[in-house]
Scaffold this motif. Structure first.
Motif, short mmCIF file in Angstrom:
data_model
loop_
_atom_site.label_atom_id
_atom_site.label_comp_id
_atom_site.label_asym_id
_atom_site.label_seq_id
_atom_site.Cartn_x
_atom_site.Cartn_y
_atom_site.Cartn_z
N ILE A 1 -9.93 3.68 -69.79
CA ILE A 1 -8.69 3.85 -69.02
C ILE A 1 -7.78 2.66 -69.29
O ILE A 1 -8.20 1.51 -69.12
CB ILE A 1 -8.99 3.96 -67.52
N GLY B 1 -12.70 4.37 -61.39
CA GLY B 1 -11.95 5.53 -61.89
C GLY B 1 -12.25 6.83 -61.18
O GLY B 1 -12.12 7.90 -61.80
N ARG C 1 -0.35 13.66 -60.90
CA ARG C 1 -0.90 13.70 -62.25
C ARG C 1 -1.39 15.10 -62.62
O ARG C 1 -1.15 15.58 -63.72
CB ARG C 1 -2.06 12.70 -62.41
N GLU D 1 -16.32 5.68 -67.94
CA GLU D 1 -15.46 5.38 -69.08
C GLU D 1 -16.21 4.55 -70.12
O GLU D 1 -17.14 3.80 -69.79
CB GLU D 1 -14.19 4.65 -68.63
N ASP E 1 1.53 2.25 -67.62
CA ASP E 1 1.07 3.42 -68.37
C ASP E 1 0.84 4.58 -67.40
O ASP E 1 0.08 4.46 -66.43
CB ASP E 1 -0.24 3.08 -69.10
N ASP E 2 1.51 5.71 -67.66
CA ASP E 2 1.34 6.84 -66.75
C ASP E 2 0.10 7.68 -67.08
O ASP E 2 -0.12 8.73 -66.47
CB ASP E 2 2.58 7.73 -66.75
N LEU E 3 -0.69 7.24 -68.04
CA LEU E 3 -1.98 7.85 -68.40
C LEU E 3 -1.85 9.23 -69.04
O LEU E 3 -2.85 9.94 -69.16
CB LEU E 3 -2.90 7.93 -67.17
N THR E 4 -0.64 9.59 -69.44
CA THR E 4 -0.48 10.91 -70.06
C THR E 4 -1.35 11.06 -71.30
O THR E 4 -2.06 12.06 -71.47
CB THR E 4 0.99 11.15 -70.41
N TRP F 1 -3.95 9.28 -72.07
CA TRP F 1 -5.38 9.17 -71.71
C TRP F 1 -5.90 10.52 -71.20
O TRP F 1 -6.98 10.96 -71.59
CB TRP F 1 -5.57 8.09 -70.65
N PHE F 2 -5.14 11.16 -70.35
CA PHE F 2 -5.56 12.46 -69.85
C PHE F 2 -5.64 13.49 -70.97
O PHE F 2 -6.54 14.33 -71.00
CB PHE F 2 -4.62 12.96 -68.74
N PRO G 1 -8.79 9.06 -61.15
CA PRO G 1 -8.50 9.75 -62.41
C PRO G 1 -9.47 10.88 -62.72
O PRO G 1 -9.08 11.92 -63.26
CB PRO G 1 -8.60 8.63 -63.46
#
Length: 771
Positions: free
Chosen positions: A278, A33, A78, A252, A284-287, A289-290, A36
């Motif tokens: 994660i 990661g 991102r 993580e 998944d666009d990780l929105t 998660w962020f 990210p």
């Protein structure tokens, strides 16, 4: 051509600014990661209000799997998306975001698959809807080298026909660090590595070594998976072993509490931060998660800011504190202004990284170590890393072991290498000590015992006490020589500023000190200078002028008029001493072979020293070679006896012996010298020693250094067939320097180049020396 221009122009940027915080993102492994984390950190920095960050400059020097996998593009998209999203807390001030993403050098396979039109993308967006004046923020994301195949960079470079040397990669990083993406405001720079800490770069150099010259503080992205504790700690220790500062560990959460163990194990030496897991779904666009991770990235930002501020504070205070707390050697403190103190942040190979403030800008400036840190440094940055690793191994394995009647592998292996190298064909014993000066004192004790043994002195122990009062030993030495700063070693050298009453009130100068003839180069002519005390008829020109230094060392000079003059002078001096001193004996000859180091970098005529050794051996006077400065290839050969063409009875080595990383010295002796100490009484043993005699770390470092010097695969300057160093100095340039009107003399031999300038008054005799 573009690659060469980019890297070469960057290589000229010698200073790394510290006004812009710069960090390197390392991973405990691949897939942990890193990207990210880079994206989340970039967004947190650009969203920051206090302090306000004007720009984030992200660099991915090495990218494989491109263009399907582009870490720079991920950070670009991102971070931009995160900054556009509405803030869950108080509204941000209106912000104009200027973001860009570029790829500099795609491999041919990448270019064929997807022409990049210059490899650039850009976007201008307005973020935030709060009150206040609009701010402009910049996000610059760059990939330097991109390969299509998703494999290690060294494989991708080989398979796709686009190599990138270490110098090219470092040159690009140099330039990136020096460039500014905005004219005003705080700029943060984030470099993301590829794979794990020890993953190879395109040349095969491990990335922790590839980026070591910059020593950017590390953000270590740990591994939250099963086995991640081990890989994270291994990565952490790998970075520490190379001299990196680890500013934070972030990983993580995989419900294994890896973070808790790491924090406990590391005893809070470094902050350990935990991110939500994660999502593994590629769609998944990780929105979310962020968004969930935003507080953690805020803490990371604050941690890094605190780290950087603390580093700057320490660097800024070091000049003042050093003047208040330290007592430097050979220094008159009243003559050292505070702002002239050089603050050393680190070392890599031949260069220091020195902290400077230029034009009100804080810089880390590479500074060439011209004196080789007082003549101890032999390694390049690769050996420096190997020495650190091997010494760590020795410390972990042995700690410290007292040496009398004990043996450990590093001490034994080091002795074998010494006797098979600098001591080959003459020495049989190795006596360890801690520095050159004490090695000399040990050598003097050895020589005096050997002289006593050979001349029947103090053989009757019942008469020893009475006889001791009537016997005094002195040394035969040369004016201008220097053998160390301890009291006994100073007695073996001629009077000088270092032995004056101010410096050494006990000094008496227990020796007969001869004026030696010297050799120098001036106006492109190699000349012999005879001392005034050596009265003589004019010598033939062939005995005083030489076409090269090689001619000076030629053994054919043994039958020259100069040789006859030297024999006569030395014999006369020894005879006059014997006639005038019935109770005093010349019990040892001690010389610095070929070069007087601390005495002024003067080259002594090797013929004179060879004759001197011969005359002493004829009189059974033990011969000591002080090779603390000259030993281990300093003069182009492993030991100076190879240049002199004669052998000592005792010799001292230090400085280069350990590669310059830790103190250690050795006094080598013949078996005959060793036998003069043997008996059934401990009183006749050599009663000398140090608590740290033959310490395992020093012996281990010496083993590594000695082997490295002798191996042409690691020492590129070595001509293995002749076992000599290749010529290091440009002969034409040295000759040209010798012809300058303000140059008094020059000398270049092996790794040594000395230039003495013509000067007057207090500046007379200024010497510039590079070793």
């Amino acid at each position: 051509m573009l690659r060469r221009l980019y890297s070469s122009s960057a290589a000229a940027a010698a200073a790394v600014p510290l006004s812009a915080p710069a960090f390197a993102v390392f991973g405990a492994n691949t897939g942990v990661g890193k990207t990210p984390v880079s994206a989340g950190l970039a967004a947190a920095l650009l969203a920051s209000r206090s302090p306000s960050v004007a720009a984030v400059d992200y660099l991915k020097p090495l990218q494989t799997g491109y263009p399907a996998d582009s870490d720079a593009r991920f950070v670009f998209t991102r971070a931009t998306s995160l900054l556009r999203a509405p803030s869950s807390s108080s509204p941000r001030a209106p912000t104009r975001l200027v973001a860009s993403c570029r790829t500099l050098f795609p491999s041919p396979a990448v270019a064929a698959e997807e022409p990049l039109r210059g490899g650039e993308e850009s976007v201008v967006a307005t973020c935030g809807g709060g009150e206040g004046a609009e701010e402009t923020k910049v996000l610059a994301c760059s990939t330097v080298y991109a390969w299509r195949e998703p494999v290690s960079p060294h494989l991708a470079a080989e398979r796709e026909g686009m190599t990138a040397g270490d110098g090219e990669v470092r040159g690009c990083v140099d330039r990136w660090l020096a460039e500014g993406v905005v004219e005003k405001g705080d700029v943060w720079k984030v470099l993301e590595t590829a794979g794990g800490v020890a993953s190879p770069g395109p040349s095969g150099t491990l990335q922790c070594d590839l980026y070591r010259p910059f020593r950017l503080p590390a953000i270590l992205v740990g591994d939250g998976r099963l086995g991640g504790i081990s890989s994270t700690l291994s990565a952490y220790e790998t970075l520490l072993l190379r001299g990196y500062d680890v500013s934070a560990i972030i990983l993580e959460d995989r419900d294994l509490s890896n973070d808790k163990f790491l924090l406990s194990h590391l005893r809070n030496r470094v902050d350990v931060l935990v991110l939500p897991r994660i999502p593994e779904d590629p769609s998944d666009d990780l929105t979310d998660w962020f968004s969930e991770s935003s507080p953690v990235f805020g803490i990371l930002k604050d941690t890094l800011q605190s780290f950087h501020s603390g580093r700057i504070q320490r660097l800024n205070s070091m000049q003042r504190k050093s003047k208040d707390l330290l007592w430097w050697p050979f220094t008159q403190h009243n003559l050292v202004p505070e702002d002239s103190v050089t603050v050393i942040d680190s070392r890599c190979g031949e260069n220091f990284s020195a902290y400077k403030i230029k034009d009100n800008k804080m810089m880390l400036v590479p500074q060439f170590d011209a004196c080789a840190s007082w003549w101890t440094q032999g390694p390049d940055c690769n050996l420096q890393i190997e020495l650190a690793r091997d010494m760590g191994y020795a410390a972990a394995r042995y700690g410290h072991v007292m040496f009398p009647e004990n043996v450990h592998e590093p001490a034994l292996r080091c002795a074998e290498l010494l006797l098979g190298g600098v001591g080959k064909d003459w020495a049989s014993r190795v006596y360890y000590s801690d520095n050159g000066s004490t090695a000399i004192e040990i050598a003097l004790k050895m020589a005096f015992r050997k002289f006593s043994h050979d001349h029947g002195i103090l053989l009757d122990s019942e008469k020893s006490t009475r006889n001791e009062r009537n016997i005094r030993f002195k040394v035969l030495a040369l004016n201008g020589s220097y053998h160390g700063d301890t009291l006994g070693a100073m007695e073996a050298q001629a009077p000088s500023a270092y032995t004056s009453f101010l410096q050494q009130p006990w000094y008496s100068g227990r020796g007969l000190f001869l004026d030696p003839p010297t050799v120098y180069v001036k106006d492109e002519i190699c000349s012999l200078s005879l001392p005034h005390s050596m009265k003589h008829d004019p010598l033939p020109p062939g005995d005083t002028c030489f076409s090269s230094l090689a001619e000076v060392f030629c053994k054919s000079r043994d039958t020259s008029s100069a040789s006859d003059l030297y024999v006569s002078y030395i014999s006369q001096q020894l005879s006059e001493f014997s006639l005038s001193n019935n109770s005093e004996h010349i019990a040892a000859l001690i010389i610095e072979p070929v070069i007087h180091g601390a005495g002024g970098m003067h080259m002594i005529d090797p013929l004179f020293q060879r004759v001197l050794v011969g005359e002493c051996k004829n009189r059974k006077i033990p011969v000591i070679f002080d090779e603390v400065f000259t030993g281990f290839w300093r003069l182009g050969v492993e030991c100076a006896s190879e240049l002199l063409g004669c052998l000592p009875d005792i010799a001292c080595y230090a400085k280069l012996m350990t590669g310059g990383i830790v103190p250690l010295a050795a006094t080598l002796a013949t078996e005959e010298v060793f036998e003069s100490f043997k008996s059934d009484s401990k009183l006749t043993a050599l009663l000398h020693g140090h608590s740290y005699t033959a310490h395992a770390m020093g012996c281990t470092a010496a083993v590594k250094a000695i082997q490295w010097y002798r191996d042409p695969s690691t020492n590129s300057n070595l001509d293995f067939d002749r076992m000599k160093l290749n010529e290091l100095w440009d002969h034409a340039l040295v000759q040209q320097l010798s012809s300058l009107p303000n140059v008094k003399r020059v000398l270049s031999l092996g790794t040594l180049c000395a230039i003495e300038l013509e000067a007057e008054g207090s500046d007379s005799g200024i010497r510039i020396t590079v070793c």
